[in-house]
Design a protein around this motif. Structure first.
Motif, PDB file in Angstrom:
ATOM      1  N   PRO A 156      12.515 -23.925 -12.348  1.00 16.99           N
ATOM      2  CA  PRO A 156      13.285 -22.966 -13.154  1.00 16.99           C
ATOM      3  C   PRO A 156      12.476 -22.399 -14.318  1.00 16.99           C
ATOM      4  O   PRO A 156      12.563 -21.210 -14.626  1.00 16.99           O
ATOM      5  N   GLU A 157      11.651 -23.252 -14.959  1.00 15.27           N
ATOM      6  CA  GLU A 157      10.897 -22.754 -16.128  1.00 15.27           C
ATOM      7  C   GLU A 157       9.833 -21.734 -15.718  1.00 15.27           C
ATOM      8  O   GLU A 157       9.418 -20.894 -16.503  1.00 15.27           O
ATOM      9  N   VAL A 158       9.376 -21.805 -14.462  1.00 11.32           N
ATOM     10  CA  VAL A 158       8.396 -20.830 -13.970  1.00 11.32           C
ATOM     11  C   VAL A 158       9.109 -19.503 -13.721  1.00 11.32           C
ATOM     12  O   VAL A 158       8.637 -18.430 -14.101  1.00 11.32           O
ATOM     13  N   ALA A 212       4.389 -30.471 -14.467  1.00 10.39           N
ATOM     14  CA  ALA A 212       5.837 -30.612 -14.226  1.00 10.39           C
ATOM     15  C   ALA A 212       6.293 -29.595 -13.178  1.00 10.39           C
ATOM     16  O   ALA A 212       7.155 -29.888 -12.339  1.00 10.39           O
ATOM     17  N   ALA A 213       5.700 -28.386 -13.202  1.00  8.10           N
ATOM     18  CA  ALA A 213       6.069 -27.340 -12.233  1.00  8.10           C
ATOM     19  C   ALA A 213       5.644 -27.750 -10.820  1.00  8.10           C
ATOM     20  O   ALA A 213       6.388 -27.557  -9.857  1.00  8.10           O
ATOM     21  N   ASP A 214       4.456 -28.339 -10.693  1.00  3.38           N
ATOM     22  CA  ASP A 214       3.993 -28.806  -9.378  1.00  3.38           C
ATOM     23  C   ASP A 214       4.891 -29.931  -8.854  1.00  3.38           C
ATOM     24  O   ASP A 214       5.177 -30.008  -7.661  1.00  3.38           O
ATOM     25  N   LYS A 259      21.306 -21.045  -9.333  1.00  4.94           N
ATOM     26  CA  LYS A 259      21.389 -22.352  -8.660  1.00  4.94           C
ATOM     27  C   LYS A 259      20.183 -23.223  -9.013  1.00  4.94           C
ATOM     28  O   LYS A 259      20.315 -24.425  -9.240  1.00  4.94           O
ATOM     29  N   ILE A 260      18.986 -22.624  -9.013  1.00  4.04           N
ATOM     30  CA  ILE A 260      17.769 -23.389  -9.333  1.00  4.04           C
ATOM     31  C   ILE A 260      17.840 -23.871 -10.780  1.00  4.04           C
ATOM     32  O   ILE A 260      17.554 -25.031 -11.087  1.00  4.04           O
ATOM     33  N   SER A 261      18.261 -22.990 -11.699  1.00  8.00           N
ATOM     34  CA  SER A 261      18.306 -23.350 -13.132  1.00  8.00           C
ATOM     35  C   SER A 261      19.287 -24.485 -13.391  1.00  8.00           C
ATOM     36  O   SER A 261      19.103 -25.274 -14.310  1.00  8.00           O
TER      37      SER A 261
END
Length: 444
Positions: A176-178, A188-190, A219-221
């Motif tokens: 979500p942050e990406v 964290a994204a990986d 939904k992802i967030s």
């Protein structure tokens, strides 16, 4: 048609295409080893002012040496092109396995996930983040071992822009942050992407899937997903700790490696990390991007369909195992998207073009090579397929279909439709014929 040579490599067919690079099958003439050759156009690199970035990315790929990451051997260049020589992986995409099996057993999913986490952990320890992990970037070698491709070349898909807001392709695997275009922590994204991959391996479908981007993003967030009934409690709890929308609260790789579900039958991989990596070839290519370093020769040119030599034909049949081409009981060859036809090559091309038009797709064709494009069904990115016609014996043609862009699942749907509409073109020899046949590859 003569073979093209680049340095000590004999160059064969195109096996993949991206926005900035083509990938060709090639063979090292000194060792006989098969390699994949990524071909980049210098003028494109200069036009997009990407030279420094690509040099950095290629250097990273050379430094990153792990059994579960596709290896970069060397970099060469000619007046107009840069050639990145990489390990050739035989077994296809991990996602193809999911497409054909539906979903994987828990133990098998865990084994792939362990290999994935090992490789990602190794890269993070070197300060390298992938930022675009998805099943399409996960390949299997002939022994079924996982290999991450494009580690470090992920920026090639971003047209030289910083954070991932230029992402093309599917956002389903992105944290979500990406997606919200904030600055983000690569590790964290990986980890989030690895969690989505684990879910897909075990479920056979995506945790977050919506037709329009804003619903998908919501939904992802909110990490709004549910686990199927067959997930064990151990994997459910691990996935929930990975798919935490708050990157600061999300489990780390160290946490994953200490998780009881993850640790089962876990054997940490050994790798010779100490070998010295030489970056002279990378520096030579980029320090003077205009100089000619490698001779490029094309011996003879042909206008008909490509004649495939025996060597290429064998490597096309997976695992360098010739029996796969001729033994009708070899069911696994079904995974390959190609078929055989006795129709004249021109008629095959015309029939394919007609089908593409009925499917409302855009078609370009030249020299028995066809590119078909359209928006993807979920409107999240382009969908493109490349089809080539090869003459494998007099009046016997093999039609090789491959995905150039878009989702693997969508591609397999397209291939099924294509085959059903080309039924009259596909050659199905009568049972018990004396001629060794390529029939099995024709099965959709």
């Amino acid at each position: 048609m003569g073979m093209k040579k680049v340095g000590k490599y004999e160059v064969g067919r195109t096996i993949g295409e991206g926005a900035f690079a083509k990938v060709k099958f090639a063979r090292n003439l000194e060792t006989g080893e098969s390699v994949a050759m990524k071909v980049l156009d210098k003028s494109t690199i200069l036009k997009h002012m990407m030279a420094d970035q690509i040099k950095r990315e290629i250097s990273i790929m050379k430094i990153v040496r792990h059994p579960n990451i596709v290896r970069l051997h060397e970099v060469l260049s000619s007046k107009t092109k840069i050639y990145i020589i990489m390990e050739f992986i035989m077994g296809g995409e991990l996602f193809d396995k999911i497409v054909h099996q539906g979903k994987l057993w828990e133990n098998e999913s865990r084994r792939y996930f362990q290999q994935l986490i090992d490789a990602v952990d190794y890269c993070h320890s070197k300060g390298v983040y992938h930022r675009d992990l998805k099943p399409e970037n996960l390949l299997l070698d002939s022994q079924g071992k996982l290999k991450i491709s494009d580690f470090g070349l992920s920026a090639l898909q971003q047209q030289g822009v910083g954070l991932l807001h230029t992402t093309c392709g599917t956002p389903n695997y992105l944290a979500p942050e990406v997606l919200s275009n904030e600055g983000y922590d690569g590790s964290a994204a990986d980890v989030w992407s690895c969690g989505v991959i684990l879910y897909v391996l075990m479920a056979g479908y995506l945790p977050f899937e919506e037709c329009d981007f804003s619903t998908l993003y919501k939904k992802i967030s909110a990490a709004e997903f549910s686990c199927p009934l067959w997930f064990s409690d151990g994997v459910k709890s691990l996935i929930r700790r990975i798919l935490d929308p708050n990157p600061k609260a999300r489990i780390t790789i160290e946490g994953i490696k200490n998780d009881a579900w993850f640790r089962r039958n876990y054997v940490a991989v050994r790798h010779g990390d100490e070998e010295k990596v030489d970056l002279n070839d990378v520096n030579a290519v980029f320090d003077d991007i205009e100089e000619q370093y490698v001779s490029e020769k094309v011996e003879g040119a042909g206008r008909g369909p490509l004649i495939m030599n025996a060597f290429e034909m064998i490597t096309l049949s997976q695992g360098l195992n010739l029996s796969a081409l001729f033994d009708r009981r070899q069911d696994y060859v079904k995974r390959q998207t190609r078929f055989v036809s006795r129709y004249p090559a021109r008629k095959i091309v015309a029939a394919i073009q007609e089908v593409a038009v009925t499917m409302a797709l855009k078609v370009q064709s030249r020299n028995y090579k066809i590119r078909i494009e359209g928006g993807s069904s979920n409107k999240m990115g382009p969908f493109a397929v490349v089809i080539e016609v090869f003459e494998v014996a007099p009046a016997l043609f093999m039609v090789d279909v491959r995905k150039a862009a878009g989702e693997t699942l969508e591609y397999h749907k397209f291939y099924k439709t294509l085959c059903s509409k080309l039924d009259h073109v596909i050659w199905k020899p009568t049972e018990g014929g004396a001629r060794p046949s390529l029939t099995r590859t024709a099965t959709c």
